[in-house]
Structures are given as structure tokens and as C-alpha cells.
Enzyme design. Sequence first.
Site, mmCIF file in Angstrom:
data_model
loop_
_atom_site.group_PDB
_atom_site.id
_atom_site.type_symbol
_atom_site.label_atom_id
_atom_site.label_comp_id
_atom_site.label_asym_id
_atom_site.label_seq_id
_atom_site.Cartn_x
_atom_site.Cartn_y
_atom_site.Cartn_z
ATOM 1 N N ASP A 25 0.829 -1.212 0.000
ATOM 2 C CA ASP A 25 0.000 0.000 0.000
ATOM 3 C C ASP A 25 0.865 1.264 0.000
ATOM 4 O O ASP A 25 1.964 1.279 0.545
ATOM 5 C CB ASP A 25 -0.911 -0.027 1.243
ATOM 6 C CG ASP A 25 -2.102 0.908 1.099
ATOM 7 O OD1 ASP A 25 -2.378 1.370 -0.022
ATOM 8 O OD2 ASP A 25 -2.738 1.175 2.124
ATOM 9 N N ASN A 73 -10.982 -2.453 -5.296
ATOM 10 C CA ASN A 73 -10.224 -1.525 -6.157
ATOM 11 C C ASN A 73 -10.899 -1.295 -7.514
ATOM 12 O O ASN A 73 -10.547 -0.354 -8.232
ATOM 13 C CB ASN A 73 -8.779 -2.003 -6.367
ATOM 14 C CG ASN A 73 -7.905 -1.855 -5.130
ATOM 15 O OD1 ASN A 73 -6.983 -2.641 -4.905
ATOM 16 N ND2 ASN A 73 -8.170 -0.845 -4.314
#
Length: 247
Positions: A25, A73
Site C-alpha cells: 500500500d 479496487n
Amino acid sequence: MKPAIETKDATRDAAVPRHVAVIMDGNRRWAKARLLPRLIGHQRGSDAVRRVVEAAADFGIEYLTLYAFSSENWKRPEDEIGDLMGLMRLYLRRDLNELHANGVRLRVIGDRGRLAGDIIDLIDEAESRTRDNRRMTVVLAISYGGQGEIVQAARALAAEVAAGRLRPEEIDESLFASRLETAGMPDPDLVIRTSGEKRLSNFLLWQAAYAEFVFVDTLWPDFGRDELELALREFRSRDRRFGARKD
Ligand code: IPE
Ligand code: IPE
Ligand code: MG
């Protein structure tokens, strides 16, 4: 004193986790901090993947699962999704030879049905080409969500019950796990998340039941061998009890 982390040529250190899973991330924040386009952050993120795969193999890790794209996502802007899929194509094409030459077996988990046909073909090809490699298994989680995976497993078992092939009482943890996409793989011992966020974001919900968690502030594009080694050291200092009493 505990022994140092062993390298590939030495005897395997029992304190090295068999399975490390990483929530990669911070790509966009990395780019933003440098006033660079988002794409550059994702590109640097895929460079980090290369470094970490190599280092993980050297450290003797057997399974490395990388969260590349979550089922959530898909809510991102279309152009960003396009960039991320482009990088996945590139990775599956360009890096496959090197992975294969290094004895890496590639597996992909996640909802393939949502991916473009050519990416599905690349995944199938990569998995079949590297099937017999034994040095390390890299699992890419693409379009993956832990809740969706659990629902799929429940649905498969329900269908078997409805067809009269299975009795509900026969369903236990190990049967359930055998219907997950990770069937046959050990559960992750260590889950690392970069970028300072401290959440699972729908990653390996079932499998991480007894994982150790290491959260680091480093943004994913800056993560490499040294950061992985630090996380492994932190793992080694943990006292895993699995619910059992410890004297
Ligand atoms: C990780 O970086 C890559 C993916 C989730 C695909 P992000 O794109 O989430 O970057 P941040 O967390 O917004 O900085
Ligand atoms: C988790 O990161 C998914 C991946 C790293 C692929 P996100 O950036 O999507 O997660 P949230 O939105 O911060 O929870
Ligand atoms: Mg993020």
C-alpha cells in the site's frame, strides 16, 4: 542469541515464516509526495515487487502472497484501473521468464471472471509454465476479496449438500479451507502492511486467523530487501501462542 536470518544456501531457519503475505500500500501517496503522476507510483510499486520477490526467495520464504488489486479496487477511476491492469500485463509477460528461471512458481487468486481475457490467458500460461518450480511460490491476489472468497466456498459446499454428496455435519474448518482459493497452501505466518494503514482491507480474512501483523510506515515503492528483513526480525521476536497456555 537467536541465529541470524539464514540465506538460501544455508539451513532453513525455523524462525523464518513459511508464508509471508503483503498488503502493498501507498503507491499513490508516494507519487503525490513527489508531485509525480499516479502511474509512476504504481510503476515504482511494481519495481518493489521484483526486489521483494528476490529477497524473499533468498531469505528462504516458501510462500509470498502479494495483494495487488482488491475486489474493492474496481471502484477506482477507470484510467487508474487501466494503468494497474497494464502493469499486471507487463509483469506477467516481462518478469515471467526471470521468475521461471529463478525457480518461482506463480499462482493467482481472486475473481478472474472480472479480468480481461488476455490477462486471464497470461495468468493461465504463467501458472502452467511455472507449475513444477519449487524454490518459492509467489501468489498474486488480483481482484481478490476475502469475503467474496468465503462466500464462494460456502456456496460450493451448499451445492454439494443440496446435491446429496455432503452432510452439513461433515463441514469443518479443514473441509471449508479446502474450498478456498488457497487450498493446499499454509496459512500466512506474517502479514505485512506498508504505508502506515492498520487494517486488512478484505485480505485473507480466513487465512490470517493466527498471523502476526507488522505494520510499517514505509510506502510500498520504497520497500525492499532491508525493510523485509526488518519485518522478519520483528516476526522473530513475537511469541506465537495459538491460544495455548504458555508457561
Ligand atoms: C497500493 O497503493 C496499490 C493498490 C491498492 C492497487 P495505493 O494505490 O492504494 O496508494 P495509496 O494507498 O492511495 O497511497
Ligand atoms: C488494499 O489497499 C488493497 C491493495 C493493497 C491491493 P487499498 O489502498 O485499496 O485499501 P484501503 O482503501 O486503504 O482500505
Ligand atoms: Mg492504498
